[in-house]
Design an enzyme around this catalytic site. Structure first.
Site, PDB file in Angstrom:
ATOM      1  N   LYS A 129      -4.339  12.365   0.214  1.00  0.00           N
ATOM      2  CA  LYS A 129      -3.148  11.497   0.160  1.00  0.00           C
ATOM      3  C   LYS A 129      -2.891  11.057  -1.276  1.00  0.00           C
ATOM      4  CE  LYS A 129      -3.524   6.901   0.982  1.00  0.00           C
ATOM      5  NZ  LYS A 129      -2.965   5.991  -0.026  1.00  0.00           N
ATOM      6  N   ASN A 130      -3.931  10.588  -1.965  1.00  0.00           N
ATOM      7  CA  ASN A 130      -3.725  10.011  -3.303  1.00  0.00           C
ATOM      8  C   ASN A 130      -3.478  11.062  -4.369  1.00  0.00           C
ATOM      9  OD1 ASN A 130      -3.889   7.568  -2.113  1.00  0.00           O
ATOM     10  ND2 ASN A 130      -5.984   7.140  -2.762  1.00  0.00           N
ATOM     11  N   CYS A 156      -0.810  -6.618  -1.721  1.00  0.00           N
ATOM     12  CA  CYS A 156      -1.181  -5.960  -0.463  1.00  0.00           C
ATOM     13  C   CYS A 156      -2.303  -6.797   0.150  1.00  0.00           C
ATOM     14  CB  CYS A 156      -1.579  -4.517  -0.677  1.00  0.00           C
ATOM     15  SG  CYS A 156      -3.109  -4.378  -1.530  1.00  0.00           S
ATOM     16  N   ARG A 214      -2.105  -6.726  -7.015  1.00  0.00           N
ATOM     17  CA  ARG A 214      -2.279  -5.395  -7.609  1.00  0.00           C
ATOM     18  C   ARG A 214      -1.259  -5.260  -8.744  1.00  0.00           C
ATOM     19  NH1 ARG A 214      -3.061  -1.155  -2.933  1.00  0.00           N
ATOM     20  NH2 ARG A 214      -3.710   0.186  -4.666  1.00  0.00           N
ATOM     21  N   ASP A 273     -12.353   2.711  -1.848  1.00  0.00           N
ATOM     22  CA  ASP A 273     -11.688   3.101  -0.599  1.00  0.00           C
ATOM     23  C   ASP A 273     -12.662   3.463   0.498  1.00  0.00           C
ATOM     24  OD1 ASP A 273      -8.922   4.820  -2.247  1.00  0.00           O
ATOM     25  OD2 ASP A 273      -9.394   2.710  -1.941  1.00  0.00           O
ATOM     26  N   ARG A 298      -1.144   5.722   7.683  1.00  0.00           N
ATOM     27  CA  ARG A 298      -0.668   5.875   6.294  1.00  0.00           C
ATOM     28  C   ARG A 298      -1.506   6.912   5.558  1.00  0.00           C
ATOM     29  NH1 ARG A 298       0.055   0.689   2.723  1.00  0.00           N
ATOM     30  NH2 ARG A 298       0.393   2.430   1.328  1.00  0.00           N
TER      31      ARG A 298
HETATM   32  C1  EPZ Z   1      -5.304   3.832  -6.491  1.00  0.00           C
HETATM   33  O1  EPZ Z   1      -4.592   2.618  -6.488  1.00  0.00           O
HETATM   34  C2  EPZ Z   1      -5.377   4.285  -5.045  1.00  0.00           C
HETATM   35  N1  EPZ Z   1      -4.022   4.506  -4.554  1.00  0.00           N
HETATM   36  C3  EPZ Z   1      -6.079   3.238  -4.197  1.00  0.00           C
HETATM   37  O2  EPZ Z   1      -6.222   3.785  -2.892  1.00  0.00           O
HETATM   38  C4  EPZ Z   1      -7.470   2.997  -4.778  1.00  0.00           C
HETATM   39  O3  EPZ Z   1      -8.082   1.952  -4.055  1.00  0.00           O
HETATM   40  C5  EPZ Z   1      -7.370   2.611  -6.263  1.00  0.00           C
HETATM   41  O4  EPZ Z   1      -6.647   3.629  -6.982  1.00  0.00           O
HETATM   42  C6  EPZ Z   1      -8.733   2.450  -6.912  1.00  0.00           C
HETATM   43  O5  EPZ Z   1      -9.439   3.654  -6.833  1.00  0.00           O
HETATM   44  C7  EPZ Z   1      -3.396   5.663  -4.855  1.00  0.00           C
HETATM   45  O6  EPZ Z   1      -3.939   6.509  -5.542  1.00  0.00           O
HETATM   46  C8  EPZ Z   1      -2.015   5.840  -4.314  1.00  0.00           C
HETATM   47  P1  EPZ Z   1      -5.819   1.147  -9.927  1.00  0.00           P
HETATM   48  P2  EPZ Z   1      -4.067   1.994  -7.892  1.00  0.00           P
HETATM   49  O7  EPZ Z   1      -4.598   1.036 -10.756  1.00  0.00           O
HETATM   50  O8  EPZ Z   1      -3.652   3.071  -8.803  1.00  0.00           O
HETATM   51  C9  EPZ Z   1      -6.320  -3.050 -11.979  1.00  0.00           C
HETATM   52  C10 EPZ Z   1      -6.026   3.859  -0.567  1.00  0.00           C
HETATM   53  O9  EPZ Z   1      -6.684   3.249   0.278  1.00  0.00           O
HETATM   54  N2  EPZ Z   1      -4.995  -2.789 -12.556  1.00  0.00           N
HETATM   55  O10 EPZ Z   1      -6.802   2.234 -10.231  1.00  0.00           O
HETATM   56  O11 EPZ Z   1      -3.096   0.940  -7.580  1.00  0.00           O
HETATM   57  C11 EPZ Z   1      -6.261  -3.294 -10.481  1.00  0.00           C
HETATM   58  O12 EPZ Z   1      -6.011  -4.666 -10.231  1.00  0.00           O
HETATM   59  C12 EPZ Z   1      -5.523   3.145  -1.805  1.00  0.00           C
HETATM   60  O13 EPZ Z   1      -5.759   5.093  -0.520  1.00  0.00           O
HETATM   61  C13 EPZ Z   1      -4.502  -3.659 -13.520  1.00  0.00           C
HETATM   62  O14 EPZ Z   1      -5.153  -4.640 -13.887  1.00  0.00           O
HETATM   63  O15 EPZ Z   1      -5.402   1.318  -8.413  1.00  0.00           O
HETATM   64  C14 EPZ Z   1      -7.634  -2.878 -10.020  1.00  0.00           C
HETATM   65  O16 EPZ Z   1      -8.554  -3.939 -10.192  1.00  0.00           O
HETATM   66  C15 EPZ Z   1      -5.754   1.661  -1.718  1.00  0.00           C
HETATM   67  N3  EPZ Z   1      -3.283  -3.411 -14.082  1.00  0.00           N
HETATM   68  C16 EPZ Z   1      -8.010  -1.757 -10.982  1.00  0.00           C
HETATM   69  O17 EPZ Z   1      -7.111  -1.864 -12.092  1.00  0.00           O
HETATM   70  C17 EPZ Z   1      -2.532  -2.312 -13.722  1.00  0.00           C
HETATM   71  O18 EPZ Z   1      -1.426  -2.130 -14.288  1.00  0.00           O
HETATM   72  C18 EPZ Z   1      -7.869  -0.378 -10.405  1.00  0.00           C
HETATM   73  O19 EPZ Z   1      -6.562  -0.258  -9.904  1.00  0.00           O
HETATM   74  C19 EPZ Z   1      -3.054  -1.445 -12.750  1.00  0.00           C
HETATM   75  C20 EPZ Z   1      -4.291  -1.697 -12.182  1.00  0.00           C
END
Ligand code: EPZ
Length: 420
Positions: free
Chosen positions: A22-23, A116, A121, A304, A396
């Site tokens: 999915k991701n 969420c 996020r 995840d 989802r």
């Molecule tokens: C991706 O989300 C995945 N979603 C998430 O999977 C997954 O949990 C996450 O990566 C972590 O591995 C998709 O790929 C569509 P991040 P993403 O940006 O990109 C902080 C699922 O269940 N951050 O890597 O949104 C954030 O708060 C979903 O399939 C900032 O501070 O995650 C977090 O602590 C849920 N500023 C960390 O980085 C930003 O601009 C990692 O978030 C962006 C993120």
């Protein structure tokens, strides 16, 4: 809304073919905005998030068709550079259209994603990265407005390893003028698979799979046909489910290297793991040893999969700590597991699962995609039946999860409810 009725006392045995990731799909789909050519994504999972993204792209004039698991996208008739709140609120990854729109069209009007169920996020890194490439960004009325004459190369360092921000900024950089250097970039397989696809489309990217990406901007990208990598989170979910039921389960169409941390934890818990180039077999005949896990960015234990691990530790011969350093509040599933009789304490960014308590079926509520999976898994080992409500969360990210699990011994029935 649908619910699942899950019978306890089952044992999983047999083979499951894992779907495309999915991701990965959610990162590959917006690249259709980077080229006037149509392109095809093979092994695309037929789940709710992919459909949601298709609807968003179609609302912008992109044509999309799904034939089985083959997704075709064509942006030649695009007629909007806006990603409206009604779509973005359903799925955070909608923000991935931002980078490509600014890079190719010089403008984008994208709703800020909401929070969420597991906490805030932010998208600050997405925006800072695009500004570093020359975009002018304002926030107004809950929308991101981004404009640029033409993006230019730059060095951007990600303060935090972010999958989404790396995806957005990397896509934009492929059409920027000059060289872009991204440091502390995310190295998740889904990010690497996007980089590889962009190179197939004519982009110039070095350092794929590492935290340092060097991108030479080009004037145009062309279409491509590519295959989506296997879903390592779905695979980890099923491996843990097989172990929880003291079963013998083989997963086909997986990349074992994408699950090194999970396989290590399963072996530490006492599972027998056998792998080939594209399959993983898990066998377990006793309750697991308690194994602590701490989530970190890839190649660490994935956030995840932490809820699923907590469900597994419900049977452990002792207490195990599950710590999430990425989403410290992603423990909404704990009160639901406690309704089944689980003995779990939560702290700041972690929970401690005290194994060995009998679980009794009850009605429980899904809170996020992966938490819902852990509730279904707990239902499979609880006495009696467990009702899992709001399984749209599961839909989802898992394609026909009940069909896949029922084919190897689970008894899960889907029913629609009038719940509002
Ligand atoms: C991706 O989300 C995945 N979603 C998430 O999977 C997954 O949990 C996450 O990566 C972590 O591995 C998709 O790929 C569509 P991040 P993403 O940006 O990109 C902080 C699922 O269940 N951050 O890597 O949104 C954030 O708060 C979903 O399939 C900032 O501070 O995650 C977090 O602590 C849920 N500023 C960390 O980085 C930003 O601009 C990692 O978030 C962006 C993120």
């Amino acid at each position: 809304m649908d619910k699942f009725i899950v019978d306890g006392g089952i044992r999983l045995e047999g083979s499951i073919t894992v779907s495309g990731a999915k991701n990965a799909s959610l990162a590959l789909m917006p690249t259709c905005l980077l080229t006037p050519d149509a392109f095809r994504l093979l092994n695309t999972p037929d789940n709710r998030d992919v459909l949601t993204f298709r609807r968003l792209l179609e609302s912008m004039g992109i044509t999309s068709a799904m034939d089985g698991h083959e997704l075709t996208l064509d942006s030649s008739a695009i007629n909007s550079h806006t990603a409206p709140y009604e779509h973005v609120k359903k799925m955070r990854a909608s923000i991935y259209v931002l980078g490509p729109l600014v890079a190719r069209y010089g403008k984008a009007h994208v709703s800020l994603p909401g929070g969420c169920n597991f906490g805030p996020r932010p998208v600050d890194l997405h925006l800072k990265g695009l500004e570093r490439l020359g975009a002018t960004i304002t926030i107004e009325g809950g929308y991101i407005n981004a404009t640029a004459e033409r993006l230019h190369g730059a060095h951007f360092h990600f303060d935090v390893s972010s999958v989404g921000a790396t995806v957005n900024v990397m896509m934009a950089a492929t059409l920027a003028k000059g060289e872009t250097l991204l440091t502390n970039a995310a190295t998740e397989p889904e990010v690497a698979s996007l980089a590889s696809m962009l190179v197939e489309m004519g982009a110039i990217i070095d350092g794929i799979g590492t935290t340092t990406l060097r991108i030479q901007g080009v004037d145009a990208l062309h279409g491509v046909t590519t295959t989506t990598i296997p879903d390592r989170i779905e695979a980890g979910t099923f491996l843990i489910a097989g172990a929880m039921t003291k079963g013998d389960l083989t997963l086909e169409n997986v990349e074992p290297l994408h699950l090194s941390a999970e396989l290590q934890a399963l072996q530490d818990a006492g599972c027998t793991i056998d792998t080939t180039a594209n399959s993983i077999r898990v066998r377990m005949d006793a309750n697991p040893e308690p194994v602590d896990i701490t989530t970190t960015p890839y190649p660490g234990f994935p956030t995840d999969t932490q809820a699923q691990w907590a469900a597994f530790m419900l049977q452990a011969k002792g207490a195990a700590r599950v710590r999430d350093t990425i989403y410290p509040t992603r423990f909404g599933y704990v009160p639901e597991l406690q309704r089944l009789g689980a003995d779990i304490e939560t702290g700041e960014g972690y929970c401690v699962v005290k194994g060995g308590t009998r679980l009794t079926g009850a009605t429980v509520m899904s809170s996020d995609l992966r938490a819902s999976a852990s509730l279904v898994m707990a239902g499979m080992i609880a006495d009696g039946q467990t009702e899992v409500l709001r399984v749209y969360h599961i839909d989802r990210g898992y394609e026909s999860i009940e069909h896949k699990l029922n084919a190897v011994g689970a008894r899960i029935r889907r029913e629609s409810t009038q719940e509002f």
